[in-house]
Scaffold this motif. Structure first.
Motif, mmCIF file in Angstrom:
data_model
loop_
_atom_site.group_PDB
_atom_site.id
_atom_site.type_symbol
_atom_site.label_atom_id
_atom_site.label_comp_id
_atom_site.label_asym_id
_atom_site.label_seq_id
_atom_site.Cartn_x
_atom_site.Cartn_y
_atom_site.Cartn_z
ATOM 1 N N GLN A 88 -35.819 1.838 55.180
ATOM 2 C CA GLN A 88 -35.830 3.293 55.085
ATOM 3 C C GLN A 88 -36.060 3.779 53.661
ATOM 4 O O GLN A 88 -36.778 4.766 53.435
ATOM 5 C CB GLN A 88 -34.501 3.842 55.609
ATOM 6 C CG GLN A 88 -34.314 5.334 55.430
ATOM 7 C CD GLN A 88 -32.886 5.774 55.754
ATOM 8 O OE1 GLN A 88 -32.099 5.009 56.323
ATOM 9 N NE2 GLN A 88 -32.543 6.988 55.373
ATOM 10 N N CYS A 89 -35.455 3.104 52.672
ATOM 11 C CA CYS A 89 -35.435 3.645 51.303
ATOM 12 C C CYS A 89 -36.097 2.765 50.251
ATOM 13 O O CYS A 89 -36.659 3.286 49.273
ATOM 14 C CB CYS A 89 -33.986 3.890 50.870
ATOM 15 S SG CYS A 89 -33.131 5.180 51.793
ATOM 16 N N LEU A 123 -29.085 5.854 44.859
ATOM 17 C CA LEU A 123 -30.340 5.266 45.294
ATOM 18 C C LEU A 123 -31.160 4.701 44.150
ATOM 19 O O LEU A 123 -32.095 3.931 44.374
ATOM 20 C CB LEU A 123 -31.173 6.297 46.062
ATOM 21 C CG LEU A 123 -30.675 6.651 47.465
ATOM 22 C CD1 LEU A 123 -31.485 7.803 48.046
ATOM 23 C CD2 LEU A 123 -30.735 5.432 48.392
ATOM 24 N N ASN A 124 -30.850 5.068 42.918
ATOM 25 C CA ASN A 124 -31.597 4.532 41.783
ATOM 26 C C ASN A 124 -31.142 3.143 41.369
ATOM 27 O O ASN A 124 -31.767 2.529 40.499
ATOM 28 C CB ASN A 124 -31.471 5.461 40.577
ATOM 29 C CG ASN A 124 -30.041 5.634 40.120
ATOM 30 O OD1 ASN A 124 -29.259 6.321 40.777
ATOM 31 N ND2 ASN A 124 -29.660 5.025 38.994
ATOM 32 N N ASN A 125 -30.091 2.616 41.988
ATOM 33 C CA ASN A 125 -29.555 1.313 41.579
ATOM 34 C C ASN A 125 -30.422 0.184 42.126
ATOM 35 O O ASN A 125 -30.302 -0.212 43.286
ATOM 36 C CB ASN A 125 -28.119 1.151 42.062
ATOM 37 C CG ASN A 125 -27.163 2.162 41.474
ATOM 38 O OD1 ASN A 125 -26.406 2.815 42.184
ATOM 39 N ND2 ASN A 125 -27.187 2.313 40.160
ATOM 40 N N ALA A 177 -30.711 -2.423 45.647
ATOM 41 C CA ALA A 177 -31.921 -2.718 46.411
ATOM 42 C C ALA A 177 -32.170 -4.221 46.482
ATOM 43 O O ALA A 177 -32.604 -4.743 47.514
ATOM 44 C CB ALA A 177 -33.120 -2.011 45.788
ATOM 45 N N ALA A 178 -31.892 -4.936 45.381
ATOM 46 C CA ALA A 178 -32.093 -6.387 45.373
ATOM 47 C C ALA A 178 -31.145 -7.069 46.359
ATOM 48 O O ALA A 178 -31.545 -7.971 47.105
ATOM 49 C CB ALA A 178 -31.881 -6.940 43.970
ATOM 50 N N LEU A 206 -36.561 -5.179 42.527
ATOM 51 C CA LEU A 206 -37.505 -5.629 41.511
ATOM 52 C C LEU A 206 -37.630 -7.147 41.473
ATOM 53 O O LEU A 206 -38.305 -7.700 40.599
ATOM 54 C CB LEU A 206 -37.082 -5.098 40.137
ATOM 55 C CG LEU A 206 -36.962 -3.569 40.057
ATOM 56 C CD1 LEU A 206 -36.504 -3.134 38.675
ATOM 57 C CD2 LEU A 206 -38.268 -2.888 40.431
ATOM 58 N N ILE A 207 -36.970 -7.841 42.406
ATOM 59 C CA ILE A 207 -37.051 -9.296 42.476
ATOM 60 C C ILE A 207 -38.201 -9.708 43.385
ATOM 61 O O ILE A 207 -38.313 -9.222 44.511
ATOM 62 C CB ILE A 207 -35.739 -9.894 43.026
ATOM 63 C CG1 ILE A 207 -34.594 -9.685 42.035
ATOM 64 C CG2 ILE A 207 -35.887 -11.383 43.307
ATOM 65 C CD1 ILE A 207 -33.284 -10.266 42.496
ATOM 66 N N ARG A 208 -39.036 -10.601 42.895
ATOM 67 C CA ARG A 208 -40.040 -11.212 43.757
ATOM 68 C C ARG A 208 -39.384 -12.383 44.467
ATOM 69 O O ARG A 208 -39.064 -13.405 43.853
ATOM 70 C CB ARG A 208 -41.242 -11.665 42.933
ATOM 71 C CG ARG A 208 -42.161 -10.529 42.522
ATOM 72 C CD ARG A 208 -43.268 -10.989 41.619
ATOM 73 N NE ARG A 208 -42.781 -11.107 40.246
ATOM 74 C CZ ARG A 208 -43.580 -11.345 39.205
ATOM 75 N NH1 ARG A 208 -44.861 -11.505 39.397
ATOM 76 N NH2 ARG A 208 -43.089 -11.424 37.989
ATOM 77 N N ILE A 209 -39.168 -12.242 45.765
ATOM 78 C CA ILE A 209 -38.430 -13.253 46.525
ATOM 79 C C ILE A 209 -39.353 -14.423 46.855
ATOM 80 O O ILE A 209 -40.409 -14.222 47.462
ATOM 81 C CB ILE A 209 -37.848 -12.642 47.813
ATOM 82 C CG1 ILE A 209 -36.912 -11.477 47.451
ATOM 83 C CG2 ILE A 209 -37.110 -13.690 48.632
ATOM 84 C CD1 ILE A 209 -36.358 -10.741 48.651
ATOM 85 N N PRO A 210 -38.987 -15.647 46.461
ATOM 86 C CA PRO A 210 -39.830 -16.813 46.767
ATOM 87 C C PRO A 210 -39.994 -17.000 48.273
ATOM 88 O O PRO A 210 -39.152 -16.583 49.067
ATOM 89 C CB PRO A 210 -39.050 -17.987 46.147
ATOM 90 C CG PRO A 210 -38.157 -17.358 45.123
ATOM 91 C CD PRO A 210 -37.799 -16.009 45.675
ATOM 92 N N ASP A 211 -41.075 -17.630 48.646
ATOM 93 C CA ASP A 211 -41.372 -17.876 50.059
ATOM 94 C C ASP A 211 -40.572 -19.092 50.532
ATOM 95 O O ASP A 211 -41.088 -20.207 50.617
ATOM 96 C CB ASP A 211 -42.877 -18.106 50.240
ATOM 97 C CG ASP A 211 -43.266 -18.214 51.706
ATOM 98 O OD1 ASP A 211 -42.447 -17.820 52.555
ATOM 99 O OD2 ASP A 211 -44.373 -18.702 51.993
#
Length: 391
Positions: free
Chosen positions: A368-369, A297-299, A303-304, A182-187
């Motif tokens: 993959q996920c 997988l819900n964590n 994912a971040a 859910l993090i928008r990673i800066p460019d």
């Protein structure tokens, strides 16, 4: 709201709109998006609350806008643990002519563990509504969410198992779509971000930075990490990136850090925006997520960390989803076991080859996920009314 459900809703609104969907977000009065709205997204902060008294307003909103599809992001506490919203699929499809209602349950059982404080009249109203919509397969907690939703989105296989216990027919219309980063990673180049972050925190070249990322509450197992950290080498630093609304709990964690030792080597960074969260994740050498019930997988915090290609130490619960492979894309240890966690972290500190292998493995797992395009394409398919049943 400072909650992963809020971030998940924003992620879906932005990416669905980018895919060409006209998105309307219904929420409480007083809630507003902080900043310019993404193109194609309109926010309707019109609900006073989610009680039975607001049902007519909810149905009027749905009927007057003639939505093709409703996507309900569900966990009980967002709706004050009130049962009204748990009958939304039935009301929308039968009374408003909505073609498809998809319910995405954000937690196992969709429940937070908070106790409902519904009054006697609310409970009587629920019983009456259950009678009107047909009492067969009306669940005491879910209402008709599982029975009458067109499709169900589960964030992990373990969640879906819980839903199937409550309603045996759920697997024929369910799909597992893990929580994305859910993090928008800066460019910014990862190496540049790492150097900038370490300089900002005053980290020396030989220091190993370990990061915990996520909200702080008991099920996250931060106590295990703090205890384990007290036994790590003196050249390690612990970054705790995430906040809590419970000041008593926050104080207990700080007290534990003094008892466990090396409290002066812990940086309590607190809640951060996306840019700073991303910076601190790039700064770290290892991410540790000490979940009390094991990784799933819900964590979204996993994912971040995966999105930042970090080698991750986390815990193996009673049931492990097949996507997680110990020693290949994650290093697993038992939950609530500080000694085992210390050993696992030390293994990564002392073995650059293992860190490199885990980085490569978690990059594959990310694609993959947790990739955004996968999440959105799967969600769009359900909103369009098609699914692949889960065995």
């Amino acid at each position: 709201m400072r909650a992963p459900e809020s971030g998940h809703a924003l992620f879906l609104c932005e990416h669905l709109a980018r895919a060409g969907v006209e998105v309307h977000l219904l929420t409480n009065k007083g809630n507003a998006f902080n900043g310019p709205l993404p193109s194609g997204v309109k926010v309707h902060p019109v609900m006073d609350n989610w009680s039975w008294k607001q049902l007519i307003k909810l149905l009027h909103f749905i009927r007057s806008n003639r939505f093709d599809t409703i996507l309900l992001i569900y966990i009980d506490w967002i709706y004050q643990c009130h049962p009204m919203i748990t009958f939304l699929p039935t009301f929308a499809r039968r009374l408003c002519g909505t073609r498809t209602v998809v319910t995405q349950l954000e937690n196992e059982s969709g429940l937070s563990g908070m106790l409902s404080n519904n009054q006697v009249c609310d409970r009587l109203m629920r019983a009456l509504v259950a009678l009107l919509v047909g009492r067969k397969d009306v669940h005491p907690s879910y209402g008709t969410l599982l029975r009458d939703s067109s499709h169900i989105i589960a964030l992990s296989a373990r969640h879906l198992d819980a839903f199937a216990v409550a309603y045996s027919g759920v697997r024929t219309k369910a799909e597992i779509i893990p929580a994305p980063s859910l993090i928008r990673i800066p460019d910014e180049d990862a190496g540049s971000a790492r150097r900038r972050g370490r300089e900002a925190l005053g980290l020396q070249e030989d220091e190993i930075a370990i990061v915990y990322y996520g909200f702080l509450y008991p099920l996250k197992g931060v106590e295990t990490l703090i205890t384990a950290f007290g036994q790590l080498p003196t050249n390690t630093r612990l970054l705790i990136v995430g906040g809590t609304e419970d000041e008593v709990y926050a104080r207990s964690l700080r007290e534990l850090s003094h008892k466990a030792g090396r409290a002066d080597r812990i940086l309590w960074i607190g809640h951060c925006d996306d840019e700073k969260s991303s910076l601190y994740l790039y700064t770290a050498d290892i991410c540790v997520l000490p979940f009390n019930v094991g990784v799933r997988l819900n964590n979204s915090s996993f994912a971040a960390a995966a999105a930042h290609s970090l080698p991750i130490v986390t815990t193996r619960g009673e049931m492990l989803e097949e996507a997680f492979i110990d020693g290949e894309n994650v290093r697993l240890c038992p939950p609530k076991n500080p000694a085992a966690m210390t050993e696992a972290i030390n293994e990564l500190i002392n073995c650059p080859e293992l860190r490199s292998r885990l980085r490569s493995g978690v990059q594959r797992l990310m694609k993959q996920c947790f990739a955004a395009d996968r999440t959105i394409s799967s969600t769009l398919r359900l909103l369009a009314g098609t699914t692949t049943s889960v065995p």
